[in-house]
Structure formats: C-alpha cells, structure tokens
Design a protein around this motif. Structure first.
Motif, PDB file in Angstrom:
ATOM      1  N   GLN A 172       0.795  -1.146   0.124  1.00  0.00           N
ATOM      2  CA  GLN A 172       0.100   0.021  -0.092  1.00  0.00           C
ATOM      3  C   GLN A 172       0.832   1.283   0.099  1.00  0.00           C
ATOM      4  N   LEU A 226      -5.881  -2.598  -5.150  1.00  0.00           N
ATOM      5  CA  LEU A 226      -5.184  -2.891  -3.762  1.00  0.00           C
ATOM      6  C   LEU A 226      -6.064  -3.839  -3.184  1.00  0.00           C
ATOM      7  N   GLN A 262      -4.639  -7.793  -2.035  1.00  0.00           N
ATOM      8  CA  GLN A 262      -4.938  -8.175  -0.642  1.00  0.00           C
ATOM      9  C   GLN A 262      -5.433  -9.638  -0.707  1.00  0.00           C
TER      10      GLN A 262
END
Length: 443
Positions: free
Chosen positions: A334, A345, A349
């Motif tokens: 990040q 993002l 993840q």
C-alpha cells in the motif's frame, strides 16, 4: 485378326455409351447392351486363346506356345473392362435423380471387372446383368471410391483443374489451417505467405517456454550490440517484431519455417491472453505498448522485494530471515503502490491471502519465493497480478494522456500542433502528481 475385331467392338460400344440420347431413361439399357456385346467378343477371344498353336511352329520343332492367344485374350479383356467401366458410369449417372453431381471431366481410372466366367460362377450370368440389376447410386459411389483409392486416397487428384482456383481464392480448410495474410508490405515479415499454414495448437506451456526463450535471446543480442558499439548511452531496444523473424530464421532455417511457427505462436498468444506473459508479449509484438512496460513490471517486483528485505532486517536486528508477516507485506504494498486504485489494492490483498493459505505459510510470508521467478521460469499469482495491473495501468494512462493532449489542442491551439509548453501542460494535467521537472523529462 481377333484382337482387332474386339477393339472395333469396344469402339462401337464406347460410342454408343458416350452418345447423348434423346431420352435419358434409355441410356442404361443401351449401356448394358454395349457391355454384353463387348463381353461376347471377350469370350470369343478367350476361346481362341485355347486353340492349338499354328502348324508352322510344330514343323520347326519348337514347343507350342500360347503367348499369342494370351495376348489376344488380355487385350480383349482390357478393352471390355474399359467399355464396361464407362458404360456403368454413364448408366448410373443417367439413372441418378435430378440435382445429383454430374459426370466429372477428370481422367477416368480403369478398374478391371470380374471376367464373365467368374461372374457366372458367382451366380450372375454376365457382368452386364449384374450392372443392370445394381442400384445406380450405389454403383456410382463404388466407382468413385475405387478411383479415390487408386489415386492414393486423395480427392484433390480428381479435380486437378480446381487446385489453382482454390489457391487464388486463399482457401484454407477450416479448423486445421490458418488463412494466409498475403505478402503485402503492411503484413509483418514473419507472417508473409500466400499458402495456408498448418495449425499446431500450441499448449500454454509451449507458448510460455517460447516467450522466455525469445526474451532471453533478445536480451543477449542487445547486450552484445551495446558492447560492440562501445557507447556509454544505452542503445534503443531491438524491435521485437524484427528480432522475432531473425530468431525464428536462425532456428528453422527457412522463411516457410518462420511463417509456420509465427502463425501458431500468434494464435496461442491470443488464446492465452488471460496469462500476463502472453498478453504482454502480444501487445509488444503488435506495437500496442513499448517493451519498457515489461521492464517496469519486473522493476516493481524488485522494489517490493527490496522494501520487504528492509522490513525483514528491521524486525530481526539487521539479520534478514527471508520472511515477513502478511500484514507487513500488505502495508508495504500500500505504501509503495499508493497510486493504485482501491480496487487494485483490494485485489492484491485478496490474492496474497489466497496464496499464503494455499502454501500453508500461516502468518509469515517468504517474500522472495512469492515475488521472484522460480526455477521453471514461473511467477506466483501475486507477482503475476502485480505485472497484470502494471500493464492495465499503462494502457489506461496512455488513453487518458492522449485525451488530455487532444483537449489541450482543441482549447489552446487547434490544427493538431502544440508548442513544447502546451504539451508539457497536457502531461501535467494528465498526472497532477508529477512535478513540472518530471513532465519536462517526459516531454
């Protein structure tokens, strides 16, 4: 004189069989009658072949021979066979329903029919009677099948006059061949051909292996060119489309070999576009993106590895153990890739969590294993996701930059020309996070 008489009979029979009748229904009967006449001549020839030899041969003390009689018999039988074949084909064609294929003009293959004696032994008095009783469509199909088998199993030899037309029309059999793109100047050199190209159906593994090989050879060629030039300024990369032709030419030794492999490689790249290596190679090959995009994607992985290494050492008193926690990895991504969208993002993840669970790592992540290329030249799902996102970001930003340049031209200049300052403003507008110095460098 008997062979000459038989030949004359055959000639009359063939004329009668080939003549155009006024009524098509009369043709089968006429053909059968002709075959009967020819077979009668053949039977007479066979009887003559069994006659005693001429007295002159015995008076000279020579052994009697039946060579002359056998020659006469064979000649008559061959002639009868030819006439019967033509008559049967014409009879079957005349009896065929409307709309059936017409008689081919291709060379006729003569098939030796059973002799009258054997036909009688099989239960039919003559070949003519068997032909008359046979189904016309079935008989024609059998004759065509025999012709195909004698031609080596290929239908092409039956219509030789069509081959040139098919080639001129760019015909390619569906499914197993690629249609050629021609030899025009707009066609890449590695695709130039006028002939259909065999489809190999390359697998994903074969395609990725080829990509790695070409990238490695290309890099070697660029290093050698740089050393040879003795220039400190890096040379421009060798265009991939030019290198591909040279590489395949060295590998296969001929233009036809280059073309055949290139068509199959391009097809495989399109089929496996969901894999980032294939998608990126195809985009670079077709000129949609510069090769620097591939280098940028690999550079991102190196930056992330370096950042994880620093976190690893900080957590272990300067001694790296090659692993960090899952949380540290996600936070590092990040911070390092803050310019990424929230969706990208979140996607990263999710993929990290799935990869860690699949490998059974628990709360620790071996970041080098996760981000570096393995012994087989493969990357993990996380590494490939980062590279795929990098390619998507480039394509998206390029479209945005072009739009900003067009808007700047519309409102400030017009006519399709911008000053250097106006172009710099367009770049800054497209990416407000860039400083004017960075924009000037890009300009």
């Amino acid at each position: 004189e008997l062979p000459a008489a038989a030949v004359e009979k055959v000639g009359d029979a063939e004329k009668g069989a080939d003549a155009e009748p006024t009524d098509a229904a009369e043709l089968p009967a006429a053909a059968v009658e002709a075959v009967g006449d020819v077979e009668a001549a053949s039977a007479s020839a066979a009887d003559a072949s069994n006659a005693p030899a001429a007295p002159s041969a015995s008076s000279l003390g020579e052994q009697p021979t039946s060579a002359t009689g056998n020659a006469a018999s064979n000649a008559a039988t061959d002639a009868a066979t030819d006439a019967a074949t033509d008559a049967a084909a014409d009879a079957a064609q005349a009896a065929a329903p409307p709309g059936s294929p017409q008689k081919s003009n291709s060379p006729t293959v003569r098939v030796r029919l059973t002799s009258p004696t054997k036909a009688t032994a099989d239960g039919a008095s003559t070949t003519a009677e068997r032909l008359s009783a046979a189904d016309p469509d079935k008989l024609l199909n059998e004759l065509v099948q025999m012709r195909v088998e004698l031609n080596g199993g290929g239908l092409t030899s039956m219509v030789p006059e069509k081959d040139g037309e098919l080639k001129r029309e760019g015909y390619a059999p569906p499914g197993s061949w690629f249609k050629p793109e021609g030899t025009g100047g707009l066609v890449p050199a590695y695709l130039r051909t006028d002939d259909p190209v065999k489809h190999w159906h390359l697998s994903l593994r074969e395609t990725e292996t080829c990509i790695r090989e070409i990238n490695a050879k290309k890099r070697e060629a660029e290093i050698k060119a740089q050393e040879k030039s003795k220039e400190e300024v890096p040379l421009d990369p060798i265009p991939l489309n030019e290198f591909l032709y040279d590489h395949l030419k060295r590998r296969f030794g001929s233009h036809s070999g280059v073309v055949e492999y290139a068509y199959n490689l391009r097809d495989a790249l399109h089929r496996y576009q969901r894999h980032v290596d294939c998608k990126l190679f195809l985009e670079v090959l077709e000129g949609s993106v510069p090769e620097a995009v591939r280098e940028d994607g690999l550079a991102q992985l190196e930056k992330l590895i370096s950042a994880c290494t620093d976190e690893d050492r900080d957590a272990n008193n300067g001694v790296g153990k090659g692993e960090v926690s899952t949380t540290v990895l996600i936070v590092t991504m990040q911070n390092l890739f803050g310019y990424k969208s929230g969706a990208f993002l979140e996607e990263l993840q999710r993929v990290v969590g799935g990869e860690v669970a699949q490998r059974g790592w628990g709360k620790k992540v071996a970041y080098r294993v996760l981000l570096e290329e393995d012994a087989n030249g493969q990357y993990s799902k996380v590494a490939n996701m980062l590279r795929q996102q990098n390619l998507s970001e480039y394509i998206s930003f390029r479209s945005h930059l072009i739009e900003c340049i067009h808007l700047t031209d519309k409102h400030l200049a017009g006519g399709g020309k911008l000053t250097l300052g106006q172009l710099r403003d367009a770049i800054v507008t497209s990416d407000p996070l860039k400083t004017r110095e960075e924009a000037s460098y890009r300009t």
